[in-house]
Enzyme design. Structure first.
Site, short mmCIF file in Angstrom:
data_model
loop_
_atom_site.label_atom_id
_atom_site.label_comp_id
_atom_site.label_asym_id
_atom_site.label_seq_id
_atom_site.Cartn_x
_atom_site.Cartn_y
_atom_site.Cartn_z
N ALA A 151 0.48 -16.80 -15.37
CA ALA A 151 0.42 -18.24 -14.48
C ALA A 151 0.21 -17.82 -12.98
CB ALA A 151 1.57 -18.87 -14.87
N TYR A 192 3.74 -14.11 -15.10
CA TYR A 192 2.81 -13.17 -14.39
C TYR A 192 1.52 -13.71 -14.63
CZ TYR A 192 0.49 -9.01 -13.26
OH TYR A 192 -0.59 -8.11 -12.67
N ASN A 220 -2.81 -7.17 -2.10
CA ASN A 220 -2.41 -6.35 -3.24
C ASN A 220 -1.12 -6.48 -3.64
OD1 ASN A 220 -3.14 -3.67 -4.94
ND2 ASN A 220 -1.48 -3.18 -3.42
N ALA A 229 0.69 -1.22 0.00
CA ALA A 229 0.05 -0.11 -0.16
C ALA A 229 0.85 1.24 0.10
CB ALA A 229 -0.89 -0.03 1.10
N SER A 230 2.26 0.97 -0.27
CA SER A 230 3.03 2.32 -0.64
C SER A 230 2.81 3.19 -1.42
CB SER A 230 4.60 1.87 -0.20
OG SER A 230 4.56 0.95 -1.16
N ARG A 231 2.11 2.46 -2.55
CA ARG A 231 1.98 3.27 -3.91
C ARG A 231 0.92 2.51 -4.76
NH1 ARG A 231 5.86 0.84 -7.54
NH2 ARG A 231 7.06 -0.55 -6.19
N LYS A 279 -1.18 -15.11 -11.74
CA LYS A 279 -2.28 -14.41 -11.32
C LYS A 279 -3.44 -15.29 -11.83
CE LYS A 279 -0.85 -10.46 -9.95
NZ LYS A 279 -1.04 -10.25 -8.60
P1 NDP Z 1 2.75 -1.05 -8.20
O1 NDP Z 1 4.00 -1.47 -8.96
O2 NDP Z 1 2.50 0.55 -8.34
O3 NDP Z 1 3.11 -1.12 -6.56
C1 NDP Z 1 3.39 -2.46 -6.09
C2 NDP Z 1 3.33 -2.81 -4.48
O4 NDP Z 1 3.74 -4.02 -4.18
C3 NDP Z 1 4.19 -1.88 -3.89
O5 NDP Z 1 3.40 -1.00 -2.89
C4 NDP Z 1 5.30 -2.64 -3.35
O6 NDP Z 1 5.98 -2.22 -2.33
C5 NDP Z 1 4.54 -3.82 -3.20
N1 NDP Z 1 5.27 -4.94 -3.12
C6 NDP Z 1 6.22 -5.48 -4.22
N2 NDP Z 1 6.79 -6.62 -3.56
C7 NDP Z 1 6.63 -6.75 -2.29
C8 NDP Z 1 7.07 -7.66 -1.30
N3 NDP Z 1 7.91 -8.41 -1.67
N4 NDP Z 1 6.61 -7.40 -0.23
C9 NDP Z 1 5.72 -6.44 0.23
N5 NDP Z 1 5.22 -5.65 -0.82
C10 NDP Z 1 5.62 -5.57 -2.00
O7 NDP Z 1 1.55 -1.82 -8.51
P2 NDP Z 1 0.06 -1.72 -8.83
O8 NDP Z 1 -0.47 -0.68 -7.90
O9 NDP Z 1 -0.14 -1.27 -10.19
O10 NDP Z 1 -0.56 -3.00 -8.66
C11 NDP Z 1 -1.18 -3.72 -7.36
C12 NDP Z 1 -1.72 -5.21 -7.57
O11 NDP Z 1 -2.47 -4.84 -8.82
C13 NDP Z 1 -0.51 -5.97 -8.00
O12 NDP Z 1 -1.00 -7.26 -7.50
C14 NDP Z 1 -0.88 -6.17 -9.56
O13 NDP Z 1 -0.32 -7.10 -10.06
C15 NDP Z 1 -2.21 -5.88 -9.60
N6 NDP Z 1 -2.74 -5.45 -11.13
C16 NDP Z 1 -1.97 -4.29 -11.53
C17 NDP Z 1 -2.47 -3.89 -12.80
C18 NDP Z 1 -1.94 -2.51 -13.35
O14 NDP Z 1 -2.24 -2.20 -14.39
N7 NDP Z 1 -1.23 -1.71 -12.70
C19 NDP Z 1 -3.38 -4.63 -13.44
C20 NDP Z 1 -3.81 -5.98 -13.06
C21 NDP Z 1 -3.63 -6.38 -11.52
P3 NDP Z 1 7.33 -1.29 -2.15
O15 NDP Z 1 7.44 -0.34 -3.03
O16 NDP Z 1 7.12 -0.83 -0.68
O17 NDP Z 1 8.40 -2.55 -2.13
#
Ligand code: NDP
Length: 244
Positions: free
Chosen positions: A154, A152, A87, A10-12, A156
């Protein structure tokens, strides 16, 4: 008494927009992050200034001990966790022939095993209290398959199978488990996509727009609310009509 949500990643992006929406609805909000500590802290400060009971909590969700520690911290601060939003995720665009075993494992460690760790750590409390909502983030590519994203897609798709099976197992515990499978959303995850690829996806989308994080957050919030108490095991895709 306010309900509590734990949102991973949820950081971004979508997670941060989801945190803002739950906060606006009066929930206690636990913001999980891994590497983006400054951004998680800034979001927590923003929500706190608006009167939300909020905490930012670091954990790499691929590490079971870090996850268990995170859940203990959230429970110590807020008591029970009413909703878990799985998420956090990563994506990667590669030809199938270029995907290494390390790429494959990393993709499944974050998107699938991380979800398993977080759900296991939270669900016992939900079973005890006989109430809970679990919302898992898949993707349209988990439904339809995405070229150059086999690992990815697979991973999801595994999120979808996890959701359906767990919904059946937890139904009598009054825990709803659902899956949100977004289309193309304007976040940093898509920053690596070439502009022409993004423009083509927009053109192929019947609604003619790229989605915003808030479009996904609205659905996640609905699935955490009492408005969705008769909905479980479902895969709902906010995607502008890109996959029908
Ligand atoms: P972002 O790349 O903007 O953000 C990803 C988030 O996941 C960050 O807060 C990051 O934290 C966190 N994260 C990654 N790896 C870890 C880890 N090992 N432990 C804890 N936190 C982790 O992604 P989105 O907001 O775009 O995507 C959110 C979700 O929605 C994902 O599951 C993605 O697959 C899914 N999704 C997104 C789509 C899109 O078009 N954007 C489309 C379909 C699905 P930090 O930065 O602090 O490391």
């Amino acid at each position: 008494m306010s309900k509590t949500v734990l949102i991973t990643g949820a950081s971004r992006g979508i997670g941060a927009d989801t945190a803002r929406l739950f906060a606006a609805q009066g929930w206690n909000v636990a913001i999980n992050y891994n590497r983006s500590g400054a951004r998680a802290d800034a979001l927590a400060a923003e929500l706190k200034a608006q009167g939300t009971a909020v905490m930012a909590v670091q954990a790499d969700i691929t590490d079971v001990r870090q996850v268990q520690d995170m859940v203990r911290q959230v429970q110590a601060q807020f008591g029970g966790i009413h909703a878990l939003v799985n998420n956090a995720g990563i994506a990667q665009q590669l030809l199938f022939t270029d995907i290494t075993a390390e790429d494959w494992d990393r993709m499944f460690d974050v998107n699938v095993k991380g979800m398993y760790h977080c759900t296991q750590a939270v669900v016992r409390g939900m079973i005890d209290s006989h109430v809970g909502k679990i919302i898992n983030l898949s993707s349209i590519w988990g439904i339809a398959g995405g070229s150059c994203e086999v690992h990815y897609s697979a991973a999801k798709a595994a999120v979808i199978g996890f959701t359906k099976a767990l919904a059946k197992e937890l139904g009598l515990s009054n825990i709803q488990v659902n899956c949100v499978a977004p289309g193309v959303i304007d976040t940093e995850m898509n920053a690596a996509l070439p502009p022409d690829a993004l423009a083509q996806l927009k053109e192929e989308t019947p609604l003619g727009v790229i989605g915003q994080g808030s479009d996904v957050a609205n659905l996640i919030y609905f699935l955490a609310s009492d408005q969705s108490n008769f909905i479980t095991g479902q895969i709902i895709s906010p995607n502008g009509g890109l996959v029908i």
